[in-house]
Design a protein around this motif. Structure first.
Motif, PDB file in Angstrom:
ATOM      1  N   TYR A   1      14.608-118.967  47.180  1.00 33.35           N
ATOM      2  CA  TYR A   1      15.245-117.861  47.057  1.00 33.35           C
ATOM      3  C   TYR A   1      14.444-116.657  46.167  1.00 33.35           C
ATOM      4  O   TYR A   1      14.050-115.464  46.643  1.00 33.35           O
ATOM      5  CB  TYR A   1      16.721-117.854  46.325  1.00 33.35           C
ATOM      6  CG  TYR A   1      17.697-118.313  47.063  1.00 33.35           C
ATOM      7  CD1 TYR A   1      18.255-117.800  48.383  1.00 33.35           C
ATOM      8  CD2 TYR A   1      18.048-119.641  46.997  1.00 33.35           C
ATOM      9  CE1 TYR A   1      19.210-118.250  49.020  1.00 33.35           C
ATOM     10  CE2 TYR A   1      19.054-120.216  47.658  1.00 33.35           C
ATOM     11  CZ  TYR A   1      19.466-119.541  48.833  1.00 33.35           C
ATOM     12  OH  TYR A   1      20.465-119.969  49.606  1.00 33.35           O
ATOM     13  N   SER A   2      13.735-117.126  45.314  1.00 31.36           N
ATOM     14  CA  SER A   2      12.872-116.260  44.618  1.00 31.36           C
ATOM     15  C   SER A   2      11.714-117.244  43.952  1.00 31.36           C
ATOM     16  O   SER A   2      11.775-118.469  43.898  1.00 31.36           O
ATOM     17  CB  SER A   2      13.494-115.349  43.543  1.00 31.36           C
ATOM     18  OG  SER A   2      13.857-116.412  42.412  1.00 31.36           O
ATOM     19  N   TYR A   3      10.590-116.405  43.429  1.00 26.49           N
ATOM     20  CA  TYR A   3       9.384-117.299  43.097  1.00 26.49           C
ATOM     21  C   TYR A   3       9.687-117.697  41.371  1.00 26.49           C
ATOM     22  O   TYR A   3       8.998-117.048  40.489  1.00 26.49           O
ATOM     23  CB  TYR A   3       8.374-116.604  43.281  1.00 26.49           C
ATOM     24  CG  TYR A   3       7.301-117.451  43.801  1.00 26.49           C
ATOM     25  CD1 TYR A   3       7.420-118.145  45.011  1.00 26.49           C
ATOM     26  CD2 TYR A   3       5.916-117.631  43.489  1.00 26.49           C
ATOM     27  CE1 TYR A   3       6.459-118.790  45.678  1.00 26.49           C
ATOM     28  CE2 TYR A   3       4.901-118.416  44.074  1.00 26.49           C
ATOM     29  CZ  TYR A   3       5.339-119.222  45.032  1.00 26.49           C
ATOM     30  OH  TYR A   3       4.433-119.913  45.614  1.00 26.49           O
ATOM     31  N   ASP A   4      10.850-118.278  41.138  1.00 24.73           N
ATOM     32  CA  ASP A   4      11.283-118.610  39.874  1.00 24.73           C
ATOM     33  C   ASP A   4      10.513-119.836  39.328  1.00 24.73           C
ATOM     34  O   ASP A   4      10.562-120.954  40.248  1.00 24.73           O
ATOM     35  CB  ASP A   4      12.936-118.795  39.958  1.00 24.73           C
ATOM     36  CG  ASP A   4      13.406-118.714  38.494  1.00 24.73           C
ATOM     37  OD1 ASP A   4      14.371-117.792  38.270  1.00 24.73           O
ATOM     38  OD2 ASP A   4      13.096-119.502  37.547  1.00 24.73           O
ATOM     39  N   GLU A   5       9.878-119.479  38.161  1.00 29.55           N
ATOM     40  CA  GLU A   5       9.342-120.697  37.660  1.00 29.55           C
ATOM     41  C   GLU A   5      10.102-121.934  37.450  1.00 29.55           C
ATOM     42  O   GLU A   5       9.534-123.142  37.627  1.00 29.55           O
ATOM     43  CB  GLU A   5       8.664-120.333  36.254  1.00 29.55           C
ATOM     44  CG  GLU A   5       7.332-119.551  36.423  1.00 29.55           C
ATOM     45  CD  GLU A   5       6.200-120.072  37.189  1.00 29.55           C
ATOM     46  OE1 GLU A   5       6.150-121.359  36.956  1.00 29.55           O
ATOM     47  OE2 GLU A   5       5.698-119.467  37.811  1.00 29.55           O
ATOM     48  N   SER A   6      11.384-121.849  37.118  1.00 34.06           N
ATOM     49  CA  SER A   6      12.184-123.021  36.988  1.00 34.06           C
ATOM     50  C   SER A   6      12.547-123.965  38.070  1.00 34.06           C
ATOM     51  O   SER A   6      12.483-125.027  38.215  1.00 34.06           O
ATOM     52  CB  SER A   6      13.740-122.689  36.161  1.00 34.06           C
ATOM     53  OG  SER A   6      14.252-121.821  37.186  1.00 34.06           O
ATOM     54  N   TYR A   7      12.447-123.184  39.390  1.00 32.66           N
ATOM     55  CA  TYR A   7      12.591-123.746  40.568  1.00 32.66           C
ATOM     56  C   TYR A   7      11.359-124.568  40.788  1.00 32.66           C
ATOM     57  O   TYR A   7      11.459-125.627  41.264  1.00 32.66           O
ATOM     58  CB  TYR A   7      12.956-123.044  41.808  1.00 32.66           C
ATOM     59  CG  TYR A   7      14.209-122.127  41.708  1.00 32.66           C
ATOM     60  CD1 TYR A   7      15.271-122.572  41.143  1.00 32.66           C
ATOM     61  CD2 TYR A   7      14.253-120.784  42.326  1.00 32.66           C
ATOM     62  CE1 TYR A   7      16.609-121.745  41.001  1.00 32.66           C
ATOM     63  CE2 TYR A   7      15.419-119.987  42.353  1.00 32.66           C
ATOM     64  CZ  TYR A   7      16.428-120.658  41.899  1.00 32.66           C
ATOM     65  OH  TYR A   7      17.833-119.610  41.614  1.00 32.66           O
TER      66      TYR A   7
END
Lengths: 248, 616
Positions: free
Chosen positions: B449-455
């Motif tokens: 969904y987004s370039y989220d570091e946690s993902y």
């Protein structure tokens, strides 16, 4: 020849106040000389000319070709700067001011009539007359009405929307006369206004100049027209080799 | 010879006008020479970048873009020469009338003015080529400073420049003939009374802005002949600048979109570190060429299906896609086509062989939405090929086949993908797995969904548990977009040059217009118009003609940029086009103001407000 002094609105209103308070001299030239450089040669067009013209006077200048008459008109009209001496129009030392002020001064205080009419070629007769009024920021409805009346006064009510080339020489000069009267200036300057005209048109221009003078305007005319140089009410001057003298 | 002597004497005695005409034409030749030389260098630069991985279709797009610019500049040059001569002839009507009235033959007058035009033209070409070469050298220095990694070799294309100069002499010669011919044909009566042919135009569209605009509108209407050619040359200048700005932006944005559509947004790749390293090196425009020894075929490269299952359920995941990538030898398959000229069937294809990357995808669940020409793939034995493969390996790819692993795959389309510089083919995943007789995939793309570091860190943890690694594909995508932006930056001098050309056209028009109506301006001043009013009138005249040419030019350029330059064009936002048109109009207004300044200064410097100006 740009001047260092600048003009503000306050300067202009000061001058307006002075003028409205009553001016003795419409034109004053004090030891005015004008020298042109033509390559390595210097041509003295005006040589130490002094002149006082009171308000309401009719002055006629004559003299041979190249004597400096037109240069004198340039000075009086605030179009040229003297090489030395002072020029005062309506008691305002016009030579001390910058071009912007001088333009505004010309707009409200002088009206020109040139030998070759000098109408703006892209504007119609009425637009030429309206032009100085528009520059004065007058009410736009009044401008057209006033311009029509002026053209009617010079007998051109049926020529309002004609371009200069569609008018005869006499008609063009009458438009120029109407334009010179557009802002009701106290000084009217005319350079050989009847030189290129037929007798009927010349007579009309003469009558207009006389009627302007009768209405209190200072009229300054350069002319060889005997009907003008012979006017008894006029003060006659002669230019010769840049020197101005009273006509004998 | 006598004509030439008289012509050169005439030119010397009118130094101001002669210099202005010379300057105007010299500048056009100088810019064309510069653009020709510099655009060739830009083509070399883009080719150099291409060799690093830019796919062929992209290179072709930029190449076509630069060549279009050159052609437009050449046309512009011809129109400017013609309009300059035309404006000059408008100002000489009275002289021509006088010559004719004293009995000079039309042919003599024509030869006289042609001799003048050719003298100025030859001088302009010599000076222009010299100045253009100097500007080119300056441009090369700038380029060397901007891209220090690129090695330039200075090969001055002497013959091409000589050819260009000849083209200018010929084009200028013929462009000058028409206005001179028209001018000498005019009757002496109308030429000696110029005002009698005066046609005052109707109130211009800017007349509502005040007296100076109304005066300017009437003045412009007077110079119908001269104005028309200036409008054309301005239209071309502004079109050129607009196409370069708007079109360039559209090409850049669309190219970005093509690249992003092929790669997918917010994607992380999961696979063996060796596969990821080689694969993304081949995907980067700044990466190294594919190592031919790497085949991606190793049992340790297979991504376990249990990991794929885990990834599918990871937080933040929109979808995952399994791919099988192979670097392999491919061969051009022949085709039998009907030759209508010879009325027989012919075999086409040269059996060319090359190394390429093959990508197996699940067509119904792929995260990529490639731009392609041709048809969609609907069968297992059909394939899309990349642009470089299409141009370097095929005669007519859409009727030929791709031969790989003993199979012959029908080429259905040419896809835009910069992977391996376009030496790529995309085919059905299951067919590919069968061909190579493997059961697992070696690349998994995970769209977030987004370039989220946690993902990403959670995915990395999952992958590392299976000996796999994660690659941040988004970084490669952004890097590629930056590289494309860099190439676009190299082209920025071109629209600036086009605008400068517009500036010169406008300045020359204003010079001719103002000095053609010098008397009118002096009269205005003598009856009390301030210098500022005169300046406003000049600006108004420039604005009137500038907007008359510029607004349609910007609109046409916008339409061409969106609908004619590149298929599936995209713009950065809804406001892009109106914003760019507004920006171009602002630039044009700035150009008019700049063009008015020297004209005004020259006018003020030359205008002695003397009644004698009008005598006789």
């Amino acid at each position: 020849m740009p001047k260092e002094s600048t003009t503000t609105k306050d300067d202009l209103s000061e001058v307006d106040t002075e003028i409205s308070e009553g001016v003795q001299h419409a034109v004053r030239l004090v030891n005015v000389s004008r020298v042109y450089a033509m390559g390595n040669t210097e041509v003295v067009a005006l040589s130490d000319v002094s002149l006082d013209v009171t308000s309401g006077e009719l002055v006629v200048v004559s003299g041979p070709s190249g004597s400096g008459k037109t240069t004198l008109l340039n000075m009086i009209g605030g179009l040229d700067y003297p090489s030395s001496g002072r020029v005062l129009l309506m008691d305002v030392p016009i030579g001390d001011y910058d071009e912007s002020f001088r333009a505004t001064f010309r707009l409200t205080n002088t009206g020109f009539v040139f030998q070759s009419y000098n109408l703006i070629s892209t504007l119609t007769a009425i637009e030429n007359v309206m032009f100085p009024m528009q520059l004065s920021n007058k009410d736009s409805k009044e401008i057209r009405k006033d311009a029509s009346m002026l053209l009617e006064r010079v007998g051109l009510s049926d020529r309002l929307n004609h371009l200069p080339w569609q008018l005869s020489s006499g008609e063009q000069q009458r438009v120029a006369m109407a334009r010179a009267m557009a802002n009701d200036p106290p000084i009217v300057i005319a350079d050989e206004p009847t030189a290129n005209l037929d007798s009927e048109s010349a007579e009309m221009i003469r009558s207009l100049l006389i009627s302007l003078n009768n209405a209190g305007k200072t009229v300054f005319v350069v002319s060889h027209d005997e009907d003008i140089t012979g006017l008894p009410s006029a003060r006659h001057l002669r230019m010769d080799k840049g020197v101005l003298s009273a006509n004998a | 010879m006598r004509d030439l002597d008289y012509a050169s004497t005439d030119l010397k005695r009118r130094p101001f006008r002669s210099t202005t005409v010379l300057l105007s034409m010299t500048t056009v030749v100088a810019f064309t020479t510069f653009l020709f030389l510099f655009a060739n260098t830009l083509l070399d630069v883009t080719s150099a970048v291409t060799s690093l991985g830019l796919s062929s279709p992209l290179g072709v797009l930029y190449g076509a873009f630069i060549w279009t610019t050159l052609v437009l500049v050449l046309i512009l040059g011809a129109v400017v020469v013609s309009s300059t001569v035309s404006l000059e002839m408008v100002s000489r009507r009275k002289d021509i009338g006088l010559m004719k009235s004293i009995g000079t033959l039309v042919d003599t007058i024509f030869d006289h003015f042609m001799a003048q035009a050719v003298t100025l033209l030859l001088a302009s070409v010599v000076l222009g080529v010299a100045c253009g070469t100097l500007m080119y050298l300056a441009g090369m220095l700038w380029l060397a400073y901007s891209i220090p990694a690129l090695q330039f070799s200075f090969n001055y294309p002497l013959y091409q420049i000589g050819g260009l100069a000849l083209i200018y002499v010929f084009v200028g010669y013929f462009a000058a003939q028409k206005p001179i011919y028209d001018a000498v044909q005019e009757s002496p009566i109308s030429a000696l009374s110029p005002d009698t042919t005066l046609r005052v135009g109707p109130a211009g569209f800017l007349s509502g802005f005040g007296l100076s605009f109304r005066i300017a509108a009437k003045a412009t209407g007077r110079r119908v002949k001269g104005s028309r050619r200036v409008v054309v040359s301005l239209f071309l200048s502004v079109s050129l600048a607009s196409v370069l700005w708007i079109g360039g932006g559209v090409v850049e944005n669309t190219t970005d979109a093509y690249v992003a559509r092929a790669m997918g947004n917010n994607v992380v790749a999961v696979g063996h570190p060796d596969v990821l390293s080689e694969y993304y090196s081949a995907y980067s425009l700044q990466g190294a060429s594919l190592n031919e020894n790497v085949t991606f075929l190793n049992s340790s490269y297979v991504v376990p299906s249990s990991l794929i299952q885990l990834l599918a359920n990871a937080p933040g995941v929109i979808q995952i896609e399994s791919r099988f990538v192979v670097s392999t030898s491919v061969k051009e398959g022949p085709a039998i086509v009907w030759n209508p000229t010879l009325a027989r069937y012919e075999r086409i294809g040269n059996d060319r062989v090359s190394q390429a990357i093959l990508v197996g995808v699940n067509w119904s669940h792929t995260i990529s939405t490639w731009y392609y020409e041709g048809d969609p793939v609907s069968k297992p034995d059909e394939v899309w090929i990349g642009g470089k493969m299409a141009t370097s390996m095929y005669v007519d790819p859409l009727v030929q086949t791709l031969q790989v692993q003993g199979a012959s795959l029908s080429v259905k389309g040419i896809a835009f993908d910069i992977l391996n510089g376009g030496m790529v083919a995309i085919m059905d995943l299951s067919s590919m797995l069968s061909l190579w007789n493997v059961t697992g995939v070696n690349l998994v793309l995970v769209q977030l969904y987004s370039y989220d570091e946690s993902y990403i860190s959670q995915i990395r943890t999952m992958a590392s548990a299976f000996g796999m690694d994660v690659y941040r594909q988004q970084d490669v995508l952004l890097g590629n977009e930056r590289t494309i932006g860099g190439i676009w930056l190299l082209m920025q001098p071109l629209p600036v040059m086009a605008l400068f050309s517009a500036f010169l056209s406008l300045m020359y028009f204003l010079l001719v217009s103002v000095f053609g109506r010098f008397r009118d301006y002096i009269i205005m001043r003598s009856v009390g118009a301030k210098p500022s009013f005169v300046a406003k009138t000049m600006i108004a005249e420039g604005l009137g003609i500038g907007l008359k040419a510029g607004l349609p030019a910007a609109l046409v350029a916008a339409l061409v940029s969106v609908y004619g330059l590149i298929p599936d064009a995209t713009v950065p936002s809804l406001l892009y086009l109106p914003g760019m048109i507004f920006l171009i109009m602002l630039s044009l207004i700035g150009t008019v103001l700049l063009a008015s300044i020297p004209v005004y200064l020259i006018f003020i410097g030359r205008s002695d407000l003397r009644v004698s100006e009008f005598s006789a």
